[in-house]
Design an enzyme around this catalytic site. Structure first.
Site, PDB file in Angstrom:
ATOM      1  N   HIS A  29      -9.806   4.487   0.953  1.00  0.00           N
ATOM      2  CA  HIS A  29      -9.688   3.898   2.166  1.00  0.00           C
ATOM      3  C   HIS A  29     -10.650   3.906   3.104  1.00  0.00           C
ATOM      4  CE1 HIS A  29      -5.632   3.115   4.923  1.00  0.00           C
ATOM      5  NE2 HIS A  29      -6.895   2.260   5.301  1.00  0.00           N
ATOM      6  N   GLU A  61      -1.737   8.581  -0.278  1.00  0.00           N
ATOM      7  CA  GLU A  61      -2.778   8.708   0.188  1.00  0.00           C
ATOM      8  C   GLU A  61      -3.221  10.195   0.763  1.00  0.00           C
ATOM      9  OE1 GLU A  61      -4.736   5.877   2.715  1.00  0.00           O
ATOM     10  OE2 GLU A  61      -4.300   4.058   1.223  1.00  0.00           O
ATOM     11  N   GLY A  78     -12.272   0.987   4.020  1.00  0.00           N
ATOM     12  CA  GLY A  78     -12.300  -0.556   4.501  1.00  0.00           C
ATOM     13  C   GLY A  78     -13.086  -0.490   5.561  1.00  0.00           C
ATOM     14  N   ASP A  87      -0.553 -18.146   3.649  1.00  0.00           N
ATOM     15  CA  ASP A  87      -0.150 -17.485   4.821  1.00  0.00           C
ATOM     16  C   ASP A  87       0.840 -18.248   5.475  1.00  0.00           C
ATOM     17  OD1 ASP A  87       0.354 -16.009   7.223  1.00  0.00           O
ATOM     18  OD2 ASP A  87      -1.797 -15.384   7.160  1.00  0.00           O
ATOM     19  N   ASP A 137      -8.814  -0.142  -2.665  1.00  0.00           N
ATOM     20  CA  ASP A 137      -9.135   0.736  -1.356  1.00  0.00           C
ATOM     21  C   ASP A 137      -7.923   1.726  -0.807  1.00  0.00           C
ATOM     22  OD1 ASP A 137     -11.513   1.933   0.302  1.00  0.00           O
ATOM     23  OD2 ASP A 137     -10.170   0.367   1.972  1.00  0.00           O
ATOM     24  N   CYS A 167      -7.646  -4.349  -0.124  1.00  0.00           N
ATOM     25  CA  CYS A 167      -8.109  -3.541   0.967  1.00  0.00           C
ATOM     26  C   CYS A 167      -6.958  -3.458   2.105  1.00  0.00           C
ATOM     27  CB  CYS A 167      -9.567  -3.814   1.457  1.00  0.00           C
ATOM     28  SG  CYS A 167     -11.017  -3.916   0.388  1.00  0.00           S
ATOM     29  N   ALA A 168      -5.774  -3.824   1.681  1.00  0.00           N
ATOM     30  CA  ALA A 168      -4.880  -3.822   2.871  1.00  0.00           C
ATOM     31  C   ALA A 168      -4.081  -2.632   3.073  1.00  0.00           C
ATOM     32  CB  ALA A 168      -3.906  -5.181   2.720  1.00  0.00           C
ATOM     33  N   ARG A 169      -3.397  -2.521   2.278  1.00  0.00           N
ATOM     34  CA  ARG A 169      -2.190  -1.669   2.136  1.00  0.00           C
ATOM     35  C   ARG A 169      -1.725  -1.083   0.870  1.00  0.00           C
ATOM     36  NH1 ARG A 169      -3.996   0.178   5.925  1.00  0.00           N
ATOM     37  NH2 ARG A 169      -3.414   0.668   8.139  1.00  0.00           N
TER      38      ARG A 169
HETATM   39  P1  NAD Z   1      -3.582  -9.537  10.855  1.00  0.00           P
HETATM   40  O1  NAD Z   1      -2.286  -9.243  11.443  1.00  0.00           O
HETATM   41  O2  NAD Z   1      -4.679 -10.000  11.584  1.00  0.00           O
HETATM   42  O3  NAD Z   1      -3.357 -10.370   9.469  1.00  0.00           O
HETATM   43  C1  NAD Z   1      -2.371 -10.138   8.738  1.00  0.00           C
HETATM   44  C2  NAD Z   1      -1.923 -11.543   8.083  1.00  0.00           C
HETATM   45  O4  NAD Z   1      -0.921 -11.494   7.121  1.00  0.00           O
HETATM   46  C3  NAD Z   1      -1.238 -12.438   9.172  1.00  0.00           C
HETATM   47  O5  NAD Z   1      -1.833 -13.695   9.318  1.00  0.00           O
HETATM   48  C4  NAD Z   1       0.440 -12.434   8.516  1.00  0.00           C
HETATM   49  O6  NAD Z   1       0.699 -13.950   8.886  1.00  0.00           O
HETATM   50  C5  NAD Z   1       0.016 -12.536   7.056  1.00  0.00           C
HETATM   51  N1  NAD Z   1       1.097 -12.077   6.447  1.00  0.00           N
HETATM   52  C6  NAD Z   1       2.248 -11.635   6.841  1.00  0.00           C
HETATM   53  N2  NAD Z   1       3.109 -11.536   5.667  1.00  0.00           N
HETATM   54  C7  NAD Z   1       2.635 -12.288   4.918  1.00  0.00           C
HETATM   55  C8  NAD Z   1       3.247 -12.629   3.597  1.00  0.00           C
HETATM   56  N3  NAD Z   1       4.405 -12.382   3.288  1.00  0.00           N
HETATM   57  N4  NAD Z   1       2.466 -13.535   2.864  1.00  0.00           N
HETATM   58  C9  NAD Z   1       1.094 -13.803   3.427  1.00  0.00           C
HETATM   59  N5  NAD Z   1       0.963 -13.825   4.313  1.00  0.00           N
HETATM   60  C10 NAD Z   1       1.513 -12.747   5.078  1.00  0.00           C
HETATM   61  O7  NAD Z   1      -3.996  -8.207  10.147  1.00  0.00           O
HETATM   62  P2  NAD Z   1      -5.499  -7.984   9.675  1.00  0.00           P
HETATM   63  O8  NAD Z   1      -6.223  -7.349  10.980  1.00  0.00           O
HETATM   64  O9  NAD Z   1      -6.315  -8.972   8.922  1.00  0.00           O
HETATM   65  O10 NAD Z   1      -5.312  -6.534   8.752  1.00  0.00           O
HETATM   66  C11 NAD Z   1      -4.691  -6.987   7.667  1.00  0.00           C
HETATM   67  C12 NAD Z   1      -4.414  -5.745   6.584  1.00  0.00           C
HETATM   68  O11 NAD Z   1      -5.468  -4.778   6.341  1.00  0.00           O
HETATM   69  C13 NAD Z   1      -3.239  -4.856   7.446  1.00  0.00           C
HETATM   70  O12 NAD Z   1      -2.483  -4.404   6.442  1.00  0.00           O
HETATM   71  C14 NAD Z   1      -4.065  -3.741   7.829  1.00  0.00           C
HETATM   72  O13 NAD Z   1      -3.382  -2.409   8.221  1.00  0.00           O
HETATM   73  C15 NAD Z   1      -5.079  -3.438   6.757  1.00  0.00           C
HETATM   74  N6  NAD Z   1      -6.331  -3.075   7.170  1.00  0.00           N
HETATM   75  C16 NAD Z   1      -6.766  -1.959   6.307  1.00  0.00           C
HETATM   76  C17 NAD Z   1      -8.128  -1.651   6.405  1.00  0.00           C
HETATM   77  C18 NAD Z   1      -8.723  -0.709   5.567  1.00  0.00           C
HETATM   78  O14 NAD Z   1      -9.361   0.243   6.024  1.00  0.00           O
HETATM   79  N7  NAD Z   1      -8.708  -0.778   4.078  1.00  0.00           N
HETATM   80  C19 NAD Z   1      -8.941  -1.813   7.448  1.00  0.00           C
HETATM   81  C20 NAD Z   1      -8.152  -2.609   8.639  1.00  0.00           C
HETATM   82  C21 NAD Z   1      -7.034  -3.317   8.125  1.00  0.00           C
HETATM   83  C1  MLT Z   2      -6.426   0.022   9.826  1.00  0.00           C
HETATM   84  O1  MLT Z   2      -5.122  -0.092   9.649  1.00  0.00           O
HETATM   85  O2  MLT Z   2      -7.256  -0.012  10.958  1.00  0.00           O
HETATM   86  C2  MLT Z   2      -7.192   0.861   8.686  1.00  0.00           C
HETATM   87  O3  MLT Z   2      -6.427   1.063   7.544  1.00  0.00           O
HETATM   88  C3  MLT Z   2      -8.308   1.779   9.080  1.00  0.00           C
HETATM   89  C4  MLT Z   2      -7.805   3.230   8.900  1.00  0.00           C
HETATM   90  O4  MLT Z   2      -6.649   3.366   8.774  1.00  0.00           O
HETATM   91  O5  MLT Z   2      -8.857   4.136   8.875  1.00  0.00           O
END
Ligand code: NAD
Ligand code: MLT
Length: 530
Positions: free
Chosen positions: A281, A262, A283, A172, A257, A231-233
């Site tokens: 999706h 979507e 998560g 990170d 996920d 599980c991110a994007r």
């Molecule tokens: P967060 O902002 O707490 O953490 C994201 C991290 O990514 C940060 O620490 C940032 O420094 C780091 N980052 C940014 N660019 C980077 C790069 N190029 N290389 C490495 N690290 C990098 O966010 P979070 O709450 O941990 O959420 C993370 C992801 O999960 C987001 O995309 C969010 O939308 C997604 N999310 C998905 C679900 C789901 O339902 N699947 C649920 C919640 C969040």
């Molecule tokens: C989020 O970004 O919080 C997650 O992807 C959850 C969602 O969109 O349902």
């Protein structure tokens, strides 16, 4: 009058009840609105709460002239046009804390599923089969997992992976290594993660830097049989490259996920592969996370309408309460300084330079800069400008803003020096400080001139000759305007003098023009700071 709040997407009932219990709010909620219906309701809305289904784009914002705040119950704000919201002065917040654990657990659950083929074995059993030898898996203990993105969710994943006695590699670039040392993992480059991991999981937003993080060009450096989790994007792993990797066997298993589109199309190619585990999706889809996120976003909304606090704002300066106590007079002073100086310059402002001196330099001063910008722009733009859109408008207008922090060089322990320049070379500047938690201007144009920036101010520049102050007093007296406060300053005896008055009534524009043509008057500016 009640604030109309629309909860646009399906929402936890407890969150809705909390909103409905507030007498100052009128809540519209029907378990998720179709876009057309939402657009019909939006003209009344002051607040909008959404999850991932509603797309807050320019067309939607156009229909919501009263909108003050959009809250995304959750993390990702990719369904909100933040720049457009900022331009319209709408605050955008997310509620990021509530679903981190659920999403981390989903990543871990998918890792187990990949390791033990659980979904495939379950599907086979449901078909009446007993394929014991087909579903031989692997242990997680001692395997290496690469975690990319070590924010809220990434950190939760790391803790759980360490608990499973895995070797954890992390990356990170935006978090200083010292702040990650407590995780006790190896911080390495992305390339090292790709080369050395048995499992890779990503927890970053989708940005230009993270899009296609695994792609056709770097697929070959992955460990043979690597298992990937997202599980991110969607889009952080390039989906075409994933297909190539799965087809060739380079990728031993895939758990997704999230997807670039979507819901996924019916012919999504990865559906055809048993070792690709796909979830829609999910998560954050636990009762616990939905509850936590709903309450978090509702509390944020109530707090905002109750006392103007914008927690987790993404386009609005947030200041912690302790700093706020110190900075408050610098905000109101900054806004007023901006208005005074912008009135002083005859042409438009081209650049603004701010020196934060002494104690204030130890604080996060960007919100004060925003206050100064907001005051300056309000001269030409009126109420349209606020702390959300001021930086955007300033940038759109090509106003250059710079700031500097230095030690105090005057008798004040803390002060702000603000200077404005116009395209024609004109410059104007003032210095203000805080006394008894109120702003106090202490100099203008480099000359000592002390006044509280409040009420209606009349700032007159004149030749330093006898009778000018008397003439001004008589002139205002003839207009039946009382002077509440008066301060004088000058550069040299017989040079240029400044007279700052606080007056009880506004001077009308014609009378102000006549005042400017009185003998020995070089200029006069009226600023209404009420
Ligand atoms: P967060 O902002 O707490 O953490 C994201 C991290 O990514 C940060 O620490 C940032 O420094 C780091 N980052 C940014 N660019 C980077 C790069 N190029 N290389 C490495 N690290 C990098 O966010 P979070 O709450 O941990 O959420 C993370 C992801 O999960 C987001 O995309 C969010 O939308 C997604 N999310 C998905 C679900 C789901 O339902 N699947 C649920 C919640 C969040
Ligand atoms: C989020 O970004 O919080 C997650 O992807 C959850 C969602 O969109 O349902």
């Amino acid at each position: 009058m009640k604030h109309c709040i629309i909860v646009a997407d399906k929402f936890d009932p407890e969150g809705v009840s909390r909103l409905q219990a507030r007498p100052e709010l009128e809540v519209l909620y029907e378990g998720g609105y179709k876009r057309d219906r939402l657009l019909e309701l939006l003209p009344r809305a002051s607040g909008l709460i959404i999850r991932s289904a509603t797309k807050v784009d320019a067309a939607l914002l156009e229909k919501a002239p009263q909108l003050k705040i959009v809250i995304r119950a959750g993390v990702g704000v990719d369904n909100i046009d933040i720049m457009e919201a900022s331009r319209r002065g709408v605050i955008v917040m997310n509620s990021p804390g509530g679903n981190s654990v659920s999403t981390a657990e989903q990543a871990i659950a998918l890792m187990f599923a990949l390791a033990r083929n659980t979904p495939q074995a379950n599907a086979s059993m449901k078909q009446g089969k007993w394929e014991k030898s087909k579903f031989v898996g692997l242990e997680l203990t001692g395997k290496t997992i690469g975690v990319i993105g070590l924010g809220r969710i990434g950190k939760e994943v790391v803790r759980r992976a360490r608990g499973l006695q895995m070797n954890v590699l992390g990356f990170d670039p935006y978090i200083p290594p010292a702040n990650l040392s407590h995780l006790e993992i190896d911080l390495v480059s992305v390339e090292e993660i790709l080369r050395n991991s048995d499992f890779i999981t990503v927890h970053t937003p989708l940005t230009d830097a993270t899009r296609d993080l695994i792609n056709k060009d770097n697929l070959s450096i992955l460990k043979d049989g690597v298992r990937l989790i997202n599980c991110a994007r969607g889009g952080i792993y390039n989906e075409d490259a994933l297909l190539t990797g799965v087809q060739s066997g380079k990728i031993g298993g895939l758990a997704l996920d999230v997807f670039t589109e979507e819901p996924i199309p019916a012919d999504f190619p990865l559906l055809a592969f048993d070792n690709c585990i796909l979830t829609p999706h999910l998560g954050a889809s636990t009762g616990d996370a939905e509850f936590a996120v709903a309450l978090e976003s509702v509390d944020q909304l109530i707090e905002y309408f109750q006392n103007g606090v914008a927690r987790n704002a993404l386009n609005f300066p947030t200041v912690d309460p302790e700093a706020m106590d110190f900075l408050k007079p610098y905000f109101s002073g900054g806004e007023k300084a901006g208005r005074i100086l912008a009135n002083f310059l005859k042409g438009g402002v081209q650049s603004i330079h701010i020196d934060y001196c002494g104690e204030i330099a130890e604080y996060m001063t960007q919100p004060v800069t925003t206050a100064i910008l907001s005051g300056a722009l309000s001269v030409a733009m009126g109420d349209e400008v606020n702390y959300v859109n001021a930086p955007v408008f300033a940038r759109d207008r090509g106003i250059q803003v710079s700031e500097n922090k230095r030690v105090s060089e005057s008798g004040f322990s803390s002060y702000v020096h603000v200077s404005f320049s116009a395209a024609d070379g004109q410059k104007t500047h003032l210095q203000y400080t805080a006394v008894h938690r109120e702003p106090l201007v202490v100099s203008m144009q480099g000359l000592p001139l002390e006044f509280k920036p409040e009420g209606i101010m009349l700032l007159v520049t004149n030749r330093d000759v006898p009778r000018v102050v008397g003439t001004l007093g008589n002139y205002l007296g003839d207009l039946n305007i009382n002077i509440a406060h008066l301060e004088l300053s000058r550069d040299d005896k017989g040079g240029t003098a400044y007279c700052m008055m606080t007056i009880d009534e506004l001077v009308n524009p014609e009378a102000l023009a006549r005042l400017r043509s009185l003998d020995n008057i070089l200029g006069a500016v009226q600023v209404d700071l009420r």
